[in-house]
Design an enzyme around this catalytic site. Structure first.
Site, PDB file in Angstrom:
ATOM      1  CB  SER A 140    -104.231-102.427 -28.055  1.00 28.93           C
ATOM      2  OG  SER A 140    -104.916-101.638 -27.028  1.00 28.93           O
ATOM      3  CE1 TYR A 153    -100.059 -98.883 -26.753  1.00 27.86           C
ATOM      4  CE2 TYR A 153    -102.293 -98.171 -26.902  1.00 27.86           C
ATOM      5  CZ  TYR A 153    -101.751 -99.222 -26.589  1.00 27.86           C
ATOM      6  OH  TYR A 153    -101.642-100.590 -26.432  1.00 27.86           O
TER       7      TYR A 153
HETATM    8  P1  NDP Z   1     -95.777-103.461 -19.283  1.00 28.07           P
HETATM    9  O1  NDP Z   1     -95.275-102.042 -19.643  1.00 28.07           O
HETATM   10  O2  NDP Z   1     -96.411-103.811 -18.259  1.00 28.07           O
HETATM   11  O3  NDP Z   1     -95.232-104.458 -20.404  1.00 28.07           O
HETATM   12  C1  NDP Z   1     -94.280-103.832 -21.382  1.00 28.07           C
HETATM   13  C2  NDP Z   1     -93.215-104.144 -21.917  1.00 28.07           C
HETATM   14  O4  NDP Z   1     -92.793-104.668 -22.748  1.00 28.07           O
HETATM   15  C3  NDP Z   1     -92.080-104.451 -20.534  1.00 28.07           C
HETATM   16  O5  NDP Z   1     -91.815-105.810 -20.018  1.00 28.07           O
HETATM   17  C4  NDP Z   1     -91.122-103.753 -21.284  1.00 28.07           C
HETATM   18  O6  NDP Z   1     -89.518-104.483 -20.855  1.00 28.07           O
HETATM   19  C5  NDP Z   1     -90.992-104.412 -22.931  1.00 28.07           C
HETATM   20  N1  NDP Z   1     -90.380-103.763 -23.774  1.00 28.07           N
HETATM   21  C6  NDP Z   1     -91.201-102.476 -23.860  1.00 28.07           C
HETATM   22  N2  NDP Z   1     -90.350-101.266 -24.888  1.00 28.07           N
HETATM   23  C7  NDP Z   1     -88.866-102.961 -25.093  1.00 28.07           C
HETATM   24  C8  NDP Z   1     -88.089-102.869 -26.677  1.00 28.07           C
HETATM   25  N3  NDP Z   1     -88.074-101.921 -26.792  1.00 28.07           N
HETATM   26  N4  NDP Z   1     -87.713-103.808 -26.458  1.00 28.07           N
HETATM   27  C9  NDP Z   1     -87.864-105.014 -25.466  1.00 28.07           C
HETATM   28  N5  NDP Z   1     -89.396-104.759 -24.779  1.00 28.07           N
HETATM   29  C10 NDP Z   1     -89.579-103.713 -24.703  1.00 28.07           C
HETATM   30  O7  NDP Z   1     -97.339-103.378 -19.851  1.00 28.07           O
HETATM   31  P2  NDP Z   1     -97.850-104.368 -20.383  1.00 28.07           P
HETATM   32  O8  NDP Z   1     -97.971-105.634 -19.763  1.00 28.07           O
HETATM   33  O9  NDP Z   1     -99.688-103.516 -20.107  1.00 28.07           O
HETATM   34  O10 NDP Z   1     -98.848-104.434 -22.130  1.00 28.07           O
HETATM   35  C11 NDP Z   1     -98.187-105.355 -22.615  1.00 28.07           C
HETATM   36  C12 NDP Z   1     -99.004-105.371 -24.467  1.00 28.07           C
HETATM   37  O11 NDP Z   1    -100.092-104.956 -24.683  1.00 28.07           O
HETATM   38  C13 NDP Z   1     -97.844-103.780 -24.864  1.00 28.07           C
HETATM   39  O12 NDP Z   1     -97.412-104.367 -25.834  1.00 28.07           O
HETATM   40  C14 NDP Z   1     -99.519-102.874 -24.821  1.00 28.07           C
HETATM   41  O13 NDP Z   1     -99.091-102.329 -25.455  1.00 28.07           O
HETATM   42  C15 NDP Z   1    -100.894-104.365 -24.976  1.00 28.07           C
HETATM   43  N6  NDP Z   1    -102.170-103.475 -24.022  1.00 28.07           N
HETATM   44  C16 NDP Z   1    -102.342-103.469 -22.904  1.00 28.07           C
HETATM   45  C17 NDP Z   1    -103.111-102.787 -22.845  1.00 28.07           C
HETATM   46  C18 NDP Z   1    -103.346-102.576 -20.934  1.00 28.07           C
HETATM   47  O14 NDP Z   1    -104.394-101.797 -20.435  1.00 28.07           O
HETATM   48  N7  NDP Z   1    -102.374-102.591 -20.039  1.00 28.07           N
HETATM   49  C19 NDP Z   1    -104.746-102.445 -23.174  1.00 28.07           C
HETATM   50  C20 NDP Z   1    -104.693-103.232 -24.897  1.00 28.07           C
HETATM   51  C21 NDP Z   1    -102.926-103.483 -25.084  1.00 28.07           C
HETATM   52  P3  NDP Z   1     -88.082-103.895 -20.442  1.00 28.07           P
HETATM   53  O15 NDP Z   1     -88.516-102.374 -20.289  1.00 28.07           O
HETATM   54  O16 NDP Z   1     -87.667-104.341 -19.667  1.00 28.07           O
HETATM   55  O17 NDP Z   1     -88.055-103.476 -22.464  1.00 28.07           O
END
Ligand code: NDP
Length: 255
Positions: A140, A153
């Protein structure tokens, strides 16, 4: 798992929503057999079925990336792996250092750093054996500069960044690329809501007045672009923000 051993295979973590789901779609369109993983099995099964219906190749595997035993079992069940997208992660809380919840910090470290470590360690032998492997780490812009209320974070995403940078050094000479994608503000359905414990009003404030935050598709597009470059081209780091955002704290809002 139905992955034909002859088909290039991409594993995407956190494929049940947001950037992970969009990346799975893009890589499937790029002709990868895509293995979707996340904890919510119903969501990844639905997406895998939708991709299959569209003539793509996809499978779903319920997986918590913080559970090393489960990650190892997953790795053992794969026929081949060419691409690993370490996308599972996110933020919990936006409290100052003085009052932040240590439990939130621990959980963020577990999923963003140790989850990436577990997956990368478990799949690295297969990625190397592929003769042309790619590891993508979703850090990020928070992994590159801090902001008030972001320390937990920011610390975790710095960990993910350092993992990627170090791994690239350690793998030089091996047929594996290590790519870090560092997005700024991306408006996905769940990221901010999860961060604020389900508080939709607080989540909406994050994007308030921002004409066009990035979408999950925008980020998936950059990931797919880096992955589909020729093997010798390693995009070390790709920082992508919306035009309205010049830094983590400098955001143009039309209020
Ligand atoms: P979401 O919250 O939509 O997605 C997060 C995903 O991670 C979900 O599919 C969730 O699935 C999965 N997840 C969480 N914990 C676990 C776990 N313990 N095991 C397996 N899967 C897990 O977020 P985004 O799509 O926005 O973000 C995706 C990535 O990009 C993240 O790493 C985030 O930090 C990063 N990011 C996001 C930004 C933003 O502004 N949105 C900016 C910069 C980086 P489930 O709950 O089904 O397990």
């Amino acid at each position: 798992m139905t992955a034909a051993a002859t088909r290039r295979t991409a594993v995407v973590t956190g494929a049940s929503s947001g950037i992970g789901a969009a990346t799975a779609r893009k890589l499937a369109e790029a002709d990868y057999h895509v293995v979707l993983t996340a904890r919510r099995k119903d969501r990844i099964e639905t997406l895998a079925a939708e991709l299959a219906e569209a003539g793509r190749s996809a499978a779903a595997y319920a997986l918590d990336v913080t559970d090393r035993t489960a990650v190892d079992a997953f790795a053992a069940a794969l026929d081949r792996v060419d691409v690993l997208v370490n996308n599972a992660g996110g933020a919990l809380g936006a409290d100052p250092v003085a009052t932040g919840d240590p439990e939130d910090w621990r959980r963020m470290y577990e999923v963003n750093v140790l989850g990436t470590l577990h997956m990368t360690q478990a799949l690295l032998p297969a990625l190397t054996d592929s003769g042309d492997g790619t590891v993508v780490v979703l850090s990020s812009t928070a992994g590159h500069a801090t902001y008030e209320g972001g320390a937990g974070y920011v610390a975790a995403k710095n960990g993910a960044r350092v993992l990627a940078e170090t791994l690239r050094l350690e793998l030089v000479g091996q047929p594996v690329r290590v790519i870090e994608i560092a997005p700024g503000m991306v408006k996905t359905e769940e990221f901010a809501t999860t961060r604020f414990g389900g508080d939709e009003a607080k989540a909406a404030k994050v994007y308030e007045g921002v004409a066009e935050p990035l979408t999950a598709d925008d980020v998936a597009d950059t990931i797919a672009w880096t992955v589909t470059r020729p093997s010798h081209v390693n995009v070390d780091l790709l920082v992508v923000r919306p035009r309205a955002q010049a830094s983590n704290t400098k955001v143009h809002r039309e209020l």
